[in-house]
Write an enzyme that holds these catalytic residues in place. Structure first.
Site, PDB file in Angstrom:
ATOM      1  N   PRO A   1     -53.608 -20.308 -33.538  1.00 17.90           N
ATOM      2  CA  PRO A   1     -52.718 -19.634 -34.478  1.00 17.90           C
ATOM      3  C   PRO A   1     -51.235 -19.737 -34.135  1.00 17.90           C
ATOM      4  O   PRO A   1     -50.848 -19.676 -32.970  1.00 17.90           O
ATOM      5  CB  PRO A   1     -53.182 -18.171 -34.429  1.00 17.90           C
ATOM      6  CG  PRO A   1     -53.936 -18.047 -33.152  1.00 17.90           C
ATOM      7  CD  PRO A   1     -54.556 -19.389 -32.908  1.00 17.90           C
ATOM      8  N   ASN A   2     -50.473 -19.897 -35.189  1.00 19.97           N
ATOM      9  CA  ASN A   2     -49.005 -19.925 -35.158  1.00 19.97           C
ATOM     10  C   ASN A   2     -48.408 -21.216 -34.592  1.00 19.97           C
ATOM     11  O   ASN A   2     -47.194 -21.409 -34.630  1.00 19.97           O
ATOM     12  CB  ASN A   2     -48.446 -18.707 -34.389  1.00 19.97           C
ATOM     13  CG  ASN A   2     -48.875 -17.403 -35.028  1.00 19.97           C
ATOM     14  OD1 ASN A   2     -48.658 -17.207 -36.225  1.00 19.97           O
ATOM     15  ND2 ASN A   2     -49.517 -16.520 -34.270  1.00 19.97           N
TER      16      ASN A   2
ATOM     17  N   ARG B   1     -40.575 -21.880 -34.562  1.00 19.59           N
ATOM     18  CA  ARG B   1     -41.097 -20.653 -33.963  1.00 19.59           C
ATOM     19  C   ARG B   1     -40.453 -20.426 -32.593  1.00 19.59           C
ATOM     20  O   ARG B   1     -40.682 -21.218 -31.660  1.00 19.59           O
ATOM     21  CB  ARG B   1     -42.607 -20.782 -33.786  1.00 19.59           C
ATOM     22  CG  ARG B   1     -43.249 -19.613 -33.068  1.00 19.59           C
ATOM     23  CD  ARG B   1     -44.673 -19.922 -32.652  1.00 19.59           C
ATOM     24  NE  ARG B   1     -45.270 -18.776 -31.990  1.00 19.59           N
ATOM     25  CZ  ARG B   1     -46.391 -18.816 -31.297  1.00 19.59           C
ATOM     26  NH1 ARG B   1     -47.057 -19.955 -31.165  1.00 19.59           N
ATOM     27  NH2 ARG B   1     -46.853 -17.722 -30.732  1.00 19.59           N
TER      28      ARG B   1
ATOM     29  N   TYR C   1     -40.586 -21.983 -27.174  1.00 18.45           N
ATOM     30  CA  TYR C   1     -41.546 -23.070 -27.389  1.00 18.45           C
ATOM     31  C   TYR C   1     -40.913 -24.439 -27.624  1.00 18.45           C
ATOM     32  O   TYR C   1     -41.639 -25.433 -27.754  1.00 18.45           O
ATOM     33  CB  TYR C   1     -42.447 -22.718 -28.583  1.00 18.45           C
ATOM     34  CG  TYR C   1     -43.310 -21.503 -28.320  1.00 18.45           C
ATOM     35  CD1 TYR C   1     -44.316 -21.545 -27.365  1.00 18.45           C
ATOM     36  CD2 TYR C   1     -43.106 -20.308 -29.001  1.00 18.45           C
ATOM     37  CE1 TYR C   1     -45.113 -20.438 -27.109  1.00 18.45           C
ATOM     38  CE2 TYR C   1     -43.896 -19.193 -28.757  1.00 18.45           C
ATOM     39  CZ  TYR C   1     -44.892 -19.261 -27.804  1.00 18.45           C
ATOM     40  OH  TYR C   1     -45.675 -18.160 -27.549  1.00 18.45           O
TER      41      TYR C   1
ATOM     42  N   ASN D   1     -55.201 -25.969 -27.250  1.00 19.76           N
ATOM     43  CA  ASN D   1     -54.238 -24.880 -27.058  1.00 19.76           C
ATOM     44  C   ASN D   1     -54.764 -23.717 -27.902  1.00 19.76           C
ATOM     45  O   ASN D   1     -54.579 -23.689 -29.119  1.00 19.76           O
ATOM     46  CB  ASN D   1     -52.827 -25.267 -27.496  1.00 19.76           C
ATOM     47  CG  ASN D   1     -51.831 -24.151 -27.165  1.00 19.76           C
ATOM     48  OD1 ASN D   1     -52.234 -23.023 -26.873  1.00 19.76           O
ATOM     49  ND2 ASN D   1     -50.549 -24.466 -27.192  1.00 19.76           N
TER      50      ASN D   1
ATOM     51  N   ALA E   1     -52.842 -17.508 -28.995  1.00 19.49           N
ATOM     52  CA  ALA E   1     -53.159 -16.103 -28.697  1.00 19.49           C
ATOM     53  C   ALA E   1     -54.657 -15.870 -28.501  1.00 19.49           C
ATOM     54  O   ALA E   1     -55.056 -14.979 -27.746  1.00 19.49           O
ATOM     55  CB  ALA E   1     -52.631 -15.215 -29.815  1.00 19.49           C
TER      56      ALA E   1
ATOM     57  N   HIS F   1     -56.316 -15.421 -25.096  1.00 20.88           N
ATOM     58  CA  HIS F   1     -56.259 -14.142 -24.382  1.00 20.88           C
ATOM     59  C   HIS F   1     -57.259 -13.126 -24.923  1.00 20.88           C
ATOM     60  O   HIS F   1     -57.448 -12.074 -24.331  1.00 20.88           O
ATOM     61  CB  HIS F   1     -54.855 -13.538 -24.504  1.00 20.88           C
ATOM     62  CG  HIS F   1     -53.757 -14.513 -24.206  1.00 20.88           C
ATOM     63  ND1 HIS F   1     -53.691 -15.212 -23.020  1.00 20.88           N
ATOM     64  CD2 HIS F   1     -52.689 -14.935 -24.946  1.00 20.88           C
ATOM     65  CE1 HIS F   1     -52.628 -16.007 -23.045  1.00 20.88           C
ATOM     66  NE2 HIS F   1     -52.013 -15.861 -24.201  1.00 20.88           N
TER      67      HIS F   1
ATOM     68  N   ASP G   1     -67.305 -18.753 -25.613  1.00 22.33           N
ATOM     69  CA  ASP G   1     -68.741 -19.000 -25.741  1.00 22.33           C
ATOM     70  C   ASP G   1     -69.021 -20.327 -26.450  1.00 22.33           C
ATOM     71  O   ASP G   1     -69.989 -21.015 -26.121  1.00 22.33           O
ATOM     72  CB  ASP G   1     -69.404 -17.851 -26.514  1.00 22.33           C
ATOM     73  CG  ASP G   1     -69.539 -16.581 -25.669  1.00 22.33           C
ATOM     74  OD1 ASP G   1     -69.233 -16.626 -24.462  1.00 22.33           O
ATOM     75  OD2 ASP G   1     -69.939 -15.545 -26.233  1.00 22.33           O
TER      76      ASP G   1
ATOM     77  N   GLU H   1     -57.647 -26.863 -21.300  1.00 19.43           N
ATOM     78  CA  GLU H   1     -56.805 -25.820 -21.895  1.00 19.43           C
ATOM     79  C   GLU H   1     -55.337 -26.203 -21.687  1.00 19.43           C
ATOM     80  O   GLU H   1     -54.944 -26.551 -20.571  1.00 19.43           O
ATOM     81  CB  GLU H   1     -57.089 -24.480 -21.207  1.00 19.43           C
ATOM     82  CG  GLU H   1     -56.232 -23.338 -21.715  1.00 19.43           C
ATOM     83  CD  GLU H   1     -56.460 -22.041 -20.927  1.00 19.43           C
ATOM     84  OE1 GLU H   1     -57.187 -22.060 -19.916  1.00 19.43           O
ATOM     85  OE2 GLU H   1     -55.866 -21.027 -21.333  1.00 19.43           O
TER      86      GLU H   1
ATOM     87  N   HIS I   1     -51.133 -25.120 -22.613  1.00 19.13           N
ATOM     88  CA  HIS I   1     -50.142 -24.186 -23.147  1.00 19.13           C
ATOM     89  C   HIS I   1     -48.760 -24.785 -22.967  1.00 19.13           C
ATOM     90  O   HIS I   1     -48.478 -25.384 -21.917  1.00 19.13           O
ATOM     91  CB  HIS I   1     -50.177 -22.843 -22.403  1.00 19.13           C
ATOM     92  CG  HIS I   1     -51.463 -22.105 -22.560  1.00 19.13           C
ATOM     93  ND1 HIS I   1     -51.750 -21.336 -23.667  1.00 19.13           N
ATOM     94  CD2 HIS I   1     -52.547 -22.043 -21.753  1.00 19.13           C
ATOM     95  CE1 HIS I   1     -52.959 -20.818 -23.528  1.00 19.13           C
ATOM     96  NE2 HIS I   1     -53.469 -21.236 -22.384  1.00 19.13           N
ATOM     97  N   LEU I   2     -47.905 -24.580 -23.948  1.00 23.68           N
ATOM     98  CA  LEU I   2     -46.521 -25.048 -23.817  1.00 23.68           C
ATOM     99  C   LEU I   2     -45.795 -24.275 -22.727  1.00 23.68           C
ATOM    100  O   LEU I   2     -45.007 -24.840 -21.953  1.00 23.68           O
ATOM    101  CB  LEU I   2     -45.783 -24.877 -25.149  1.00 23.68           C
ATOM    102  CG  LEU I   2     -46.350 -25.696 -26.307  1.00 23.68           C
ATOM    103  CD1 LEU I   2     -46.851 -24.794 -27.418  1.00 23.68           C
ATOM    104  CD2 LEU I   2     -45.320 -26.657 -26.846  1.00 23.68           C
TER     105      LEU I   2
ATOM    106  N   ARG J   1     -45.163 -14.605 -18.443  1.00 25.51           N
ATOM    107  CA  ARG J   1     -44.697 -13.876 -19.625  1.00 25.51           C
ATOM    108  C   ARG J   1     -45.348 -12.484 -19.679  1.00 25.51           C
ATOM    109  O   ARG J   1     -45.694 -11.943 -18.635  1.00 25.51           O
ATOM    110  CB  ARG J   1     -44.998 -14.728 -20.863  1.00 25.51           C
ATOM    111  CG  ARG J   1     -44.314 -16.114 -20.806  1.00 25.51           C
ATOM    112  CD  ARG J   1     -44.675 -16.963 -21.994  1.00 25.51           C
ATOM    113  NE  ARG J   1     -44.267 -16.324 -23.226  1.00 25.51           N
ATOM    114  CZ  ARG J   1     -44.753 -16.657 -24.433  1.00 25.51           C
ATOM    115  NH1 ARG J   1     -45.633 -17.632 -24.538  1.00 25.51           N
ATOM    116  NH2 ARG J   1     -44.330 -16.026 -25.498  1.00 25.51           N
TER     117      ARG J   1
ATOM    118  N   ARG K   1     -50.640 -11.716 -21.689  1.00 25.31           N
ATOM    119  CA  ARG K   1     -50.877 -13.174 -21.737  1.00 25.31           C
ATOM    120  C   ARG K   1     -51.438 -13.701 -20.414  1.00 25.31           C
ATOM    121  O   ARG K   1     -51.745 -14.884 -20.283  1.00 25.31           O
ATOM    122  CB  ARG K   1     -49.583 -13.916 -22.055  1.00 25.31           C
ATOM    123  CG  ARG K   1     -48.984 -13.579 -23.401  1.00 25.31           C
ATOM    124  CD  ARG K   1     -47.736 -14.408 -23.689  1.00 25.31           C
ATOM    125  NE  ARG K   1     -46.933 -13.785 -24.711  1.00 25.31           N
ATOM    126  CZ  ARG K   1     -47.151 -13.902 -26.031  1.00 25.31           C
ATOM    127  NH1 ARG K   1     -48.114 -14.665 -26.469  1.00 25.31           N
ATOM    128  NH2 ARG K   1     -46.373 -13.288 -26.898  1.00 25.31           N
TER     129      ARG K   1
END
Ligand code: DQA
Length: 150
Positions: free
Chosen positions: A14-15, A22, A27, A78, A81, A84, A91, A102, A104-105, A111, A115
């Protein structure tokens, strides 16, 4: 060491469709389309087909992960949210046993406290965070190296 062409699924949660505008101070200004183009190009140079998708919906991401079994050799994820919060994503990764990296930027642990916990880390083969858009490319490279070495 195998050199067959691989198929990788690059998923964003998401996002992340808003990357570029953003919170650019957090980011960066690279758009998700640009990341997808760079990942596709890197994949091509490493004999790997990369399919890129983004969703704001947890269930859609779960469905794509479930569907990856037998169709993709690995996943670069990625989770945004949902990383978390989502036991369902964790699963799904565990259920299909498709090697997943996994990414993440940012470095979530640097942070907000909420998170700091990743629910998916425990079922992933590796994690890249903190390199901005390049985290995706480093994650893809790591996935391909992993596939070649096994
Ligand atoms: C993120 C970090 C998450 O905490 C956040 O919710 C995101 C982006 C990252 O790439 O740094 O949406 O996954």
């Amino acid at each position: 060491m195998s050199a067959r062409p691989y198929r990788a699924l690059l998923l964003s949660g998401p996002n992340l469709n808003l990357l570029g505008t953003r919170e650019p101070d957090v980011y960066g200004t690279t758009t998700l389309d640009e990341i997808h183009a760079q990942a596709t190009e890197l994949g091509r140079s490493l004999a790997t087909f990369v399919e890129c998708r983004q969703s704001n919906h947890e269930g859609e991401l779960v469905g794509w992960i479930q569907d990856a079994r037998g169709k993709f050799d690995g996943i670069v994820l990625n989770p945004a949210a949902y990383g978390h919060t989502s036991v369902a994503l964790r699963d799904a990764i565990a259920a299909v046993a498709v090697p997943t990296v996994e990414v993440h930027l940012t470095i979530p642990e640097n942070r907000d406290r909420f998170r700091h916990r990743s629910l998916v880390a425990g079922v992933c083969i590796g994690r890249v965070s903190g390199f901005g858009a390049n985290s995706y490319l480093l994650g893809l490279r790591g996935l391909i190296d992993y596939l070649r070495a096994r």
